[in-house]
Every structure is written in C-alpha cells, then in structure tokens.
Design an enzyme around this catalytic site. Structure first.
Site, mmCIF file in Angstrom:
data_model
loop_
_atom_site.group_PDB
_atom_site.id
_atom_site.type_symbol
_atom_site.label_atom_id
_atom_site.label_comp_id
_atom_site.label_asym_id
_atom_site.label_seq_id
_atom_site.Cartn_x
_atom_site.Cartn_y
_atom_site.Cartn_z
ATOM 1 N N GLU A 117 -10.976 -9.623 2.679
ATOM 2 C CA GLU A 117 -9.753 -9.284 3.414
ATOM 3 C C GLU A 117 -10.135 -9.159 4.883
ATOM 4 O OE1 GLU A 117 -7.288 -6.120 1.850
ATOM 5 O OE2 GLU A 117 -6.536 -5.624 3.834
ATOM 6 N N ARG A 158 -7.208 12.815 0.578
ATOM 7 C CA ARG A 158 -6.118 13.271 1.454
ATOM 8 C C ARG A 158 -4.753 12.753 1.009
ATOM 9 N NH1 ARG A 158 -7.344 9.985 7.012
ATOM 10 N NH2 ARG A 158 -9.360 10.964 6.755
ATOM 11 N N ASN A 205 0.858 -1.192 0.000
ATOM 12 C CA ASN A 205 0.000 0.000 0.000
ATOM 13 C C ASN A 205 0.895 1.244 0.000
ATOM 14 O OD1 ASN A 205 -1.441 2.290 1.030
ATOM 15 N ND2 ASN A 205 -3.096 0.912 1.587
ATOM 16 N N ARG A 225 -9.577 8.013 -1.290
ATOM 17 C CA ARG A 225 -10.559 8.453 -0.293
ATOM 18 C C ARG A 225 -11.388 9.596 -0.853
ATOM 19 N NH1 ARG A 225 -9.061 6.622 5.192
ATOM 20 N NH2 ARG A 225 -10.803 7.908 5.817
ATOM 21 N N THR A 274 -8.411 3.481 8.197
ATOM 22 C CA THR A 274 -9.646 2.704 8.212
ATOM 23 C C THR A 274 -9.858 2.067 9.587
ATOM 24 O OG1 THR A 274 -9.083 2.164 5.938
ATOM 25 C CG2 THR A 274 -10.940 0.984 6.905
ATOM 26 N N HIS A 331 -5.666 3.635 -1.837
ATOM 27 C CA HIS A 331 -7.006 3.935 -1.330
ATOM 28 C C HIS A 331 -7.380 5.328 -1.832
ATOM 29 C CE1 HIS A 331 -9.770 4.166 2.509
ATOM 30 N NE2 HIS A 331 -10.403 4.493 1.411
ATOM 31 N N HIS A 368 0.940 6.278 1.751
ATOM 32 C CA HIS A 368 1.765 7.219 2.533
ATOM 33 C C HIS A 368 2.738 8.018 1.663
ATOM 34 C CE1 HIS A 368 -0.032 5.849 6.082
ATOM 35 N NE2 HIS A 368 1.005 5.439 6.773
ATOM 36 N N GLU A 425 -8.572 0.327 -3.007
ATOM 37 C CA GLU A 425 -9.449 0.336 -1.828
ATOM 38 C C GLU A 425 -10.370 1.537 -1.948
ATOM 39 O OE1 GLU A 425 -7.109 0.712 1.653
ATOM 40 O OE2 GLU A 425 -6.133 -1.207 1.387
ATOM 41 N N HIS A 440 -3.947 -4.756 7.518
ATOM 42 C CA HIS A 440 -4.076 -3.623 8.440
ATOM 43 C C HIS A 440 -3.224 -3.811 9.687
ATOM 44 C CE1 HIS A 440 -5.569 0.061 10.114
ATOM 45 N NE2 HIS A 440 -6.137 0.293 8.950
#
Ligand code: PXP
Length: 238
Positions: free
Chosen positions: A151, A49, A7, A45, A101, A43, A10, A70, A191
C-alpha cells in the site's frame, strides 16, 4: 476499478471517548458493507486507543467482505493476528504519540523483523501488504520479502499545498505504482484521501485497493446529524 476499503477506526474512537458501547464498529462495518464497501479496514494499535481486541474477534466473524487488519510488528499484536486470521494484514509503523500513522514502514531498516512477521502471517494463510512510501528501494525490498501487495502512502500527495506540489506527488505515486506492478505485486493506496483528491489516485494504473477512513467517517457524521437530531427532538417533544 479499484476496490474500496473503508477504515472504521474513527467509529471506535468516538466510542472510546466515553468508554461506552456506542457507536459500535461492528454495526458500522455492516452499514459500510451495505453502502458497497469492498473491504473493512481496522487498525489494532498497541495502545488500543480505538479498535479493541473484541472488535477484531467479532468483525472477523461478521464482516462478509475482506477484513484488512492494519498493525505494527509488535509480538503481542502479531499473536492476535495469528489467532484471529483476518483476510489481510497491512503492516504499518506505529509510534505511541502520533495522531495517525506517520510515513510508511521502513522495510529496508527493519528488514529482518518485517520479514519474520511476513513469513509467520503468510504461513498462517493471511495475505500480507506492506504500507510503504512511494520509494523504489522500499518497493524492491518489499518484493524480496515476498509480499503479495504493497500500500503506497498517499499522505504527501494529500498534504500538498499547491497544485504543482500535488502534481509532483501524484507523479511519484504513478512511478512507484508502475514499479509495484512491474514486480508482480498488487497495488494498494491509502492515507489522507478525501472526496476532493481521490479521483487522480484511483486512476493510477493498476491500483486495485484504496483504503479510506477519516474523510468517509467525517462525512458520515455530518450527513447523519440532521436525522439524528430529528429523532431525538421527536423523543423530547412530550
Ligand atoms: N492506510 C493506512 C495504512 C492507514 O494507516 C490509514 C490510517 O489508519 C489509512 C489508510 C486511512 O487513512 P485516512 O483515515 O486518512 O483515510
């Protein structure tokens, strides 16, 4: 052996901190692939962000391994997924004020909306996975909705403060994992997984995909910092 989905949200978070062009998640995805990533996870969103629409479009064209998007079931985001057609969508819950999340998607409480979105995505040829808590009722409804994968949320395991709590949460993941496999779905996990806690989760029978972000990017920042400073030091040594 489970596949590793990296992922890279970041990377985009750092870029958005300055609203600039670096670091580019597109570059990061290539490097993650060179490192052996079996999938790239992002992801998108609703509040944008970190990952931006442009990232989704470019990554769709450039990522050579599986691109896993995601997303929440918000109509605007569903339309973007239908247009860009990533290899896989993982439906997640989303709250505006959350840092990350929190908890799995409540597929029982949101059965109608989740079911409608699953169908739209599957009709467009997109594999769909549901991010849910390790709960047999959520797993059963996921099966009824016809998804190929779920998941399981590993956050409670990751957050466990004692060894006995961790064992308890691991056991829950093992039992839920078996329930997923029994129902003929693919088993993904993710996660809060780190270099310290990932091994017992990777060993859970039938696990075929692990999605990991924070810990890998956190390590990348540190293992890359020395070289980055050395290179700048050279430039300022005039
Ligand atoms: N899986 C899902 C569904 C997520 O929402 C996230 C966080 O974006 C992850 C995996 C990765 O979590 P972490 O960044 O804690 O490794």
């Amino acid at each position: 052996m489970p596949r590793l989905g990296v992922n890279i949200d970041h990377i985009a978070t750092v870029r958005q901190a300055r609203l600039t062009i670096e670091p580019d998640p597109v570059w990061a995805a290539s490097l993650a692939e060179l490192g052996g990533a079996d999938g790239i996870t992002i992801h998108l969103r609703e509040d944008r962000r970190h990952i931006q629409d442009r990232d989704v479009r470019i990554l769709r064209d450039t990522v050579q391994v599986k691109l896993n998007l995601e997303m929440a079931t918000a109509e605007e985001i569903v339309q973007i997924a239908l247009q860009t057609k990533p290899g896989q969508v993982t439906l997640v819950p989303e709250k505006r004020l959350e840092v990350t999340t929190e908890g799995g998607l409540d597929v029982i409480g949101n059965r109608e909306r989740v079911g409608a979105v699953v169908k739209q995505l599957q009709d467009a040829g997109i594999e769909v996975s549901l991010f849910i808590d390790p709960d047999v009722n959520q797993i059963e409804v996921s099966r009824e909705l016809g998804v190929s994968a779920v998941e399981l949320h590993t956050g409670c395991f990751a957050d466990a403060e004692s060894e006995s709590e961790q064992d308890h949460e691991l056991r829950k993941l093992q039992v839920a994992g078996a329930a997923v496999i029994e129902r003929g779905m693919l088993l993904h996990m993710g996660h809060g997984l780190t270099y310290r806690n990932v091994t017992p989760v990777a060993r859970i029978k039938g696990t075929c995909e692990l999605n990991i972000g924070h810990s890998i990017i956190a390590r990348a920042v540190l293992v890359g910092l020395e070289r980055a400073v050395r290179e700048m030091k050279q430039l300022v040594s005039v």
